[in-house]
Design a protein around this motif. Structure first.
Motif, PDB file in Angstrom:
ATOM      1  N   PRO A 133     102.254  16.135  31.482  1.00 24.41           N
ATOM      2  CA  PRO A 133     101.083  16.968  31.219  1.00 24.41           C
ATOM      3  C   PRO A 133     100.741  17.810  32.437  1.00 24.41           C
ATOM      4  O   PRO A 133     100.980  17.385  33.576  1.00 24.41           O
ATOM      5  CB  PRO A 133      99.966  15.966  30.927  1.00 24.41           C
ATOM      6  CG  PRO A 133     100.487  14.618  31.231  1.00 24.41           C
ATOM      7  CD  PRO A 133     101.919  14.720  31.637  1.00 24.41           C
TER       8      PRO A 133
ATOM      9  N   GLY B  43      97.619  20.673  33.901  1.00 22.50           N
ATOM     10  CA  GLY B  43      96.410  21.472  33.707  1.00 22.50           C
ATOM     11  C   GLY B  43      96.591  22.817  34.364  1.00 22.50           C
ATOM     12  O   GLY B  43      97.297  23.693  33.863  1.00 22.50           O
TER      13      GLY B  43
ATOM     14  N   THR C  81      97.164  22.812  40.262  1.00 30.43           N
ATOM     15  CA  THR C  81      96.689  22.832  41.655  1.00 30.43           C
ATOM     16  C   THR C  81      96.858  21.471  42.341  1.00 30.43           C
ATOM     17  O   THR C  81      96.543  21.340  43.523  1.00 30.43           O
ATOM     18  CB  THR C  81      95.190  23.211  41.750  1.00 30.43           C
ATOM     19  OG1 THR C  81      94.419  22.160  41.170  1.00 30.43           O
ATOM     20  CG2 THR C  81      94.900  24.529  41.045  1.00 30.43           C
ATOM     21  N   GLY C  82      97.333  20.473  41.607  1.00 32.89           N
ATOM     22  CA  GLY C  82      97.480  19.117  42.168  1.00 32.89           C
ATOM     23  C   GLY C  82      98.391  19.129  43.382  1.00 32.89           C
ATOM     24  O   GLY C  82      99.354  19.901  43.441  1.00 32.89           O
TER      25      GLY C  82
ATOM     26  N   SER D   5      88.932  23.250  44.705  1.00 34.72           N
ATOM     27  CA  SER D   5      89.707  24.085  43.778  1.00 34.72           C
ATOM     28  C   SER D   5      88.974  24.294  42.455  1.00 34.72           C
ATOM     29  O   SER D   5      89.585  24.697  41.465  1.00 34.72           O
ATOM     30  CB  SER D   5      91.045  23.389  43.507  1.00 34.72           C
ATOM     31  OG  SER D   5      90.806  22.047  43.104  1.00 34.72           O
TER      32      SER D   5
ATOM     33  N   SER E 290      91.585  21.998  36.274  1.00 34.81           N
ATOM     34  CA  SER E 290      91.084  21.625  34.946  1.00 34.81           C
ATOM     35  C   SER E 290      90.388  20.266  35.006  1.00 34.81           C
ATOM     36  O   SER E 290      90.690  19.434  35.873  1.00 34.81           O
ATOM     37  CB  SER E 290      92.251  21.541  33.958  1.00 34.81           C
ATOM     38  OG  SER E 290      93.042  20.403  34.242  1.00 34.81           O
TER      39      SER E 290
ATOM     40  N   GLY F 144      87.388  14.423  43.772  1.00 34.72           N
ATOM     41  CA  GLY F 144      86.038  14.524  44.314  1.00 34.72           C
ATOM     42  C   GLY F 144      85.962  15.781  45.150  1.00 34.72           C
ATOM     43  O   GLY F 144      86.943  16.517  45.260  1.00 34.72           O
TER      44      GLY F 144
HETATM   45  C1  LIG Z   1      92.901  24.932  47.501  1.00 36.47           C
HETATM   46  C2  LIG Z   1      92.847  23.538  46.910  1.00 36.47           C
HETATM   47  C3  LIG Z   1      91.743  22.749  47.159  1.00 36.47           C
HETATM   48  C4  LIG Z   1      91.674  21.459  46.651  1.00 36.47           C
HETATM   49  N1  LIG Z   1      90.565  20.705  46.902  1.00 36.47           N
HETATM   50  C5  LIG Z   1      90.476  19.464  46.379  1.00 36.47           C
HETATM   51  C6  LIG Z   1      89.308  18.668  46.628  1.00 36.47           C
HETATM   52  O1  LIG Z   1      88.363  19.093  47.312  1.00 36.47           O
HETATM   53  N2  LIG Z   1      89.279  17.421  46.091  1.00 36.47           N
HETATM   54  C7  LIG Z   1      90.301  16.920  45.308  1.00 36.47           C
HETATM   55  O2  LIG Z   1      90.204  15.786  44.833  1.00 36.47           O
HETATM   56  N3  LIG Z   1      91.402  17.662  45.063  1.00 36.47           N
HETATM   57  C8  LIG Z   1      91.517  18.910  45.570  1.00 36.47           C
HETATM   58  N4  LIG Z   1      92.635  19.663  45.308  1.00 36.47           N
HETATM   59  C9  LIG Z   1      93.710  19.096  44.478  1.00 36.47           C
HETATM   60  C10 LIG Z   1      93.651  19.495  42.959  1.00 36.47           C
HETATM   61  O3  LIG Z   1      92.942  20.702  42.761  1.00 36.47           O
HETATM   62  C11 LIG Z   1      93.005  18.382  42.137  1.00 36.47           C
HETATM   63  O4  LIG Z   1      93.817  17.219  42.189  1.00 36.47           O
HETATM   64  C12 LIG Z   1      92.780  18.758  40.661  1.00 36.47           C
HETATM   65  O5  LIG Z   1      92.091  17.717  40.008  1.00 36.47           O
HETATM   66  C13 LIG Z   1      94.069  19.020  39.889  1.00 36.47           C
HETATM   67  O6  LIG Z   1      93.727  19.632  38.662  1.00 36.47           O
HETATM   68  P1  LIG Z   1      94.785  20.536  37.874  1.00 36.47           P
HETATM   69  O7  LIG Z   1      94.191  20.956  36.568  1.00 36.47           O
HETATM   70  O8  LIG Z   1      95.293  21.622  38.725  1.00 36.47           O
HETATM   71  O9  LIG Z   1      95.924  19.468  37.600  1.00 36.47           O
HETATM   72  P2  LIG Z   1      97.558  19.586  37.696  1.00 36.47           P
HETATM   73  O10 LIG Z   1      97.956  19.972  39.056  1.00 36.47           O
HETATM   74  O11 LIG Z   1      97.984  20.520  36.584  1.00 36.47           O
HETATM   75  O12 LIG Z   1      97.933  18.137  37.373  1.00 36.47           O
HETATM   76  C14 LIG Z   1      97.570  17.089  38.241  1.00 36.47           C
HETATM   77  C15 LIG Z   1      97.901  15.747  37.585  1.00 36.47           C
HETATM   78  O13 LIG Z   1      97.117  15.612  36.411  1.00 36.47           O
HETATM   79  C16 LIG Z   1      97.926  15.322  35.285  1.00 36.47           C
HETATM   80  N5  LIG Z   1      97.280  15.964  34.126  1.00 36.47           N
HETATM   81  C17 LIG Z   1      96.833  17.244  34.020  1.00 36.47           C
HETATM   82  N6  LIG Z   1      96.276  17.449  32.806  1.00 36.47           N
HETATM   83  C18 LIG Z   1      96.370  16.261  32.151  1.00 36.47           C
HETATM   84  C19 LIG Z   1      95.981  15.833  30.836  1.00 36.47           C
HETATM   85  N7  LIG Z   1      95.393  16.651  29.953  1.00 36.47           N
HETATM   86  N8  LIG Z   1      96.236  14.535  30.499  1.00 36.47           N
HETATM   87  C20 LIG Z   1      96.853  13.675  31.375  1.00 36.47           C
HETATM   88  N9  LIG Z   1      97.237  14.034  32.614  1.00 36.47           N
HETATM   89  C21 LIG Z   1      96.997  15.306  32.988  1.00 36.47           C
HETATM   90  C22 LIG Z   1      99.292  15.924  35.641  1.00 36.47           C
HETATM   91  O14 LIG Z   1     100.357  15.288  34.920  1.00 36.47           O
HETATM   92  C23 LIG Z   1      99.360  15.639  37.133  1.00 36.47           C
HETATM   93  O15 LIG Z   1      99.821  14.322  37.375  1.00 36.47           O
HETATM   94  C24 LIG Z   1      92.743  20.953  45.851  1.00 36.47           C
HETATM   95  C25 LIG Z   1      93.861  21.766  45.588  1.00 36.47           C
HETATM   96  C26 LIG Z   1      93.915  23.042  46.116  1.00 36.47           C
HETATM   97  C27 LIG Z   1      95.119  23.888  45.811  1.00 36.47           C
END
Ligand SMILES: Cc1cc2nc3c(=O)[nH]c(=O)nc-3n(C[C@H](O)[C@H](O)[C@H](O)COP(=O)(O)OP(=O)(O)OC[C@H]3O[C@@H](n4cnc5c(N)ncnc54)[C@H](O)[C@@H]3O)c2cc1C
Length: 235
Positions: free
Chosen positions: A6, A8, A11-12, A72, A77, A87
């Protein structure tokens, strides 16, 4: 069956959303609708690809916001947040994603649709949501989530103080916590971070500071006013 990952907003930082070479990437970025804002129960039901900040945008006309705020948040998502237990700057006071999720609709690897949790806070039974949050997409795909909404604080104030060393800044943080003040956010910057911020946006931080401490206070106006005095004295 092909391995499914999966994803979103991608950005992970732990690479969980990278697909297997022979697998399927299941992207939720077009599932971004708010299904319901339920003010009576102070929660919102949303689709998995909804951007974190869009929940706050939808709730703020009603005087609410979604508290977990990774940096982010404009892009990431809500279900990426669930998978990573994200967090942000405000988790000191408001906690991580795990403290703000009430119901998860998930599709298990066997294809079964399961609902975990309940809309009421403090639902009884096994804390299966607790096991799912932070599982990085390994236990199933979240297809819908109910999150708690938090009332917007009456007053928010940001204080800034410069220190001659990082140790002195750290001692100020300990003194604030020991005095029983719980700031909504505390961030400390060292000399190189100050220099980089100055070069990028000319924020006019005190010259020659070895550390800058930024403290945000929020809550009822009278309480915040009292805390401003306390923190200023401790600085
Ligand atoms: C500039 C920047 C700043 C950031 N700051 C922070 C911060 O302050 N704090 C923090 O905690 N993180 C931070 N992050 C990390 C990241 O943004 C977080 O971890 C965020 O929650 C990831 O969301 P995403 O939608 O991009 O997930 P993705 O990168 O798309 O996925 C992350 C994980 O979630 C799983 N996933 C996604 N959608 C689903 C779904 N529907 N069901 C099951 N699993 C799913 C994926 O398989 C993967 O393992 C930052 C990243 C960047 C680039």
């Amino acid at each position: 069956m092909s391995p499914t990952s999966p994803r979103g907003a991608g950005t992970g930082l732990s690479a969980g959303a990278l697909p297997h070479a022979e697998g399927v990437l299941l992207v939720t970025s077009r599932m971004r609708r708010i299904i319901e804002i339920d003010l009576a129960n102070e929660c919102a039901v949303v689709e998995p690809g909804m951007a974190n900040l869009d929940i706050t945008r939808a709730a703020s006309p009603h005087g609410y916001y979604y508290a977990p705020d990774p940096s982010s948040q404009q892009a990431c998502s809500v279900c990426g947040n669930v998978a990573e237990n994200s967090g942000g700057a405000h988790c000191l006071k408001y906690g991580f994603t795990s403290g703000h999720v009430r119901v998860l609709e998930i599709v298990t690897p066997a294809g079964k649709i399961v609902e975990l949790g309940g809309k009421a806070t403090g639902a009884h039974g096994y804390d299966l949501i607790g096991a799912f949050i932070g599982s990085e997409g390994t236990l199933g795909v979240t297809t819908r989530v109910t999150v708690s909404l938090t009332r917007c604080p009456h007053k928010t104030v940001t204080l800034l103080s410069a220190f001659t060393s990082m140790d002195a800044g750290g001692e100020a943080v300990s003194a604030i916590i020991a005095a029983g003040v719980l700031p909504s956010a505390i961030e400390m910057m060292d000399a190189s971070a100050i220099e980089a911020a100055e070069a990028a946006v000319a924020c006019d931080y005190p010259a020659a500071a070895a550390a800058v401490l930024v403290v945000e206070l929020d809550g009822p106006a009278a309480e915040v006013d009292a805390q401003i005095e306390q923190v200023t004295e401790l600085f």
